[in-house]
Design a protein around this motif. Sequence first.
Motif, PDB file in Angstrom:
ATOM      1  N   LYS A 159     -11.886  -5.061   3.543  1.00 23.95           N
ATOM      2  CA  LYS A 159     -10.564  -5.653   3.717  1.00 23.95           C
ATOM      3  C   LYS A 159      -9.901  -5.099   4.971  1.00 23.95           C
ATOM      4  O   LYS A 159      -9.310  -5.841   5.755  1.00 23.95           O
ATOM      5  N   LYS A 160     -10.031  -3.792   5.182  1.00 25.28           N
ATOM      6  CA  LYS A 160      -9.440  -3.152   6.351  1.00 25.28           C
ATOM      7  C   LYS A 160     -10.095  -3.668   7.632  1.00 25.28           C
ATOM      8  O   LYS A 160      -9.411  -3.956   8.610  1.00 25.28           O
ATOM      9  N   MET A 161     -11.428  -3.817   7.612  1.00 27.28           N
ATOM     10  CA  MET A 161     -12.125  -4.312   8.796  1.00 27.28           C
ATOM     11  C   MET A 161     -11.791  -5.777   9.056  1.00 27.28           C
ATOM     12  O   MET A 161     -11.696  -6.198  10.213  1.00 27.28           O
ATOM     13  N   LYS A 162     -11.586  -6.541   8.005  1.00 32.73           N
ATOM     14  CA  LYS A 162     -11.248  -7.954   8.157  1.00 32.73           C
ATOM     15  C   LYS A 162      -9.857  -8.110   8.774  1.00 32.73           C
ATOM     16  O   LYS A 162      -9.612  -9.013   9.573  1.00 32.73           O
ATOM     17  N   ASN A 163      -8.945  -7.218   8.414  1.00 33.79           N
ATOM     18  CA  ASN A 163      -7.574  -7.289   8.914  1.00 33.79           C
ATOM     19  C   ASN A 163      -7.381  -6.637  10.269  1.00 33.79           C
ATOM     20  O   ASN A 163      -6.315  -6.740  10.858  1.00 33.79           O
ATOM     21  N   THR A 164      -8.401  -5.946  10.766  1.00 28.43           N
ATOM     22  CA  THR A 164      -8.310  -5.280  12.064  1.00 28.43           C
ATOM     23  C   THR A 164      -8.719  -6.244  13.149  1.00 28.43           C
ATOM     24  O   THR A 164      -9.767  -6.860  13.091  1.00 28.43           O
ATOM     25  N   MET A 192       0.828  -1.190   0.000  1.00 26.78           N
ATOM     26  CA  MET A 192       0.000   0.000   0.000  1.00 26.78           C
ATOM     27  C   MET A 192       0.874   1.256   0.000  1.00 26.78           C
ATOM     28  O   MET A 192       0.578   2.202  -0.708  1.00 26.78           O
ATOM     29  N   MET A 198     -12.282  -1.907  -0.060  1.00 31.22           N
ATOM     30  CA  MET A 198     -11.164  -1.482   0.789  1.00 31.22           C
ATOM     31  C   MET A 198     -11.569  -1.472   2.257  1.00 31.22           C
ATOM     32  O   MET A 198     -10.810  -1.920   3.119  1.00 31.22           O
ATOM     33  N   LEU A 199     -12.763  -0.970   2.548  1.00 28.06           N
ATOM     34  CA  LEU A 199     -13.234  -0.933   3.935  1.00 28.06           C
ATOM     35  C   LEU A 199     -13.424  -2.332   4.499  1.00 28.06           C
ATOM     36  O   LEU A 199     -13.042  -2.607   5.640  1.00 28.06           O
TER      37      LEU A 199
END
Length: 128
Positions: free
Chosen positions: A118-123, A1, A115-116
């Motif tokens: 993916k970001k929530m899944k990785n948090t 990123m 993107m959101l």
Amino acid sequence: MMKWIFLALVIVPTAELAILIWAGGQIGFFWTLGLIVSTGLLGAFLAKRQGLKAIRDIQSSMSQMEAPGDRLIGAAFILVGGSLLLTPGFISDAVGFSLLFSPTQKLYKPLVYRMLQKKMKNTRIIVG
């Protein structure tokens, strides 16, 4: 990123500058300057108008006890689009104008949602 952000910070301004120089050579310095100033003024006007509409839409959805998620993303598009229109350059103007209007926002929304998600899944949430 981070490498994409770095590349965007190098490539986009370079492309903007190249296009501005080319346009200045084709239509002249003052016409190019006039285009840049007029798109900035038009963009500021449209961003203000669309931004106020977005705020009314968010208030309306909240008063009806609806989650304003989709409207918040639309408002974020307007904020970013308006900011891009205030920066000099034809590429940023094209992207900025496309972010201001609902039909073209629909092209961007799936990317933002992905993107959101993916970001929530990785948090990871740590409780305790």
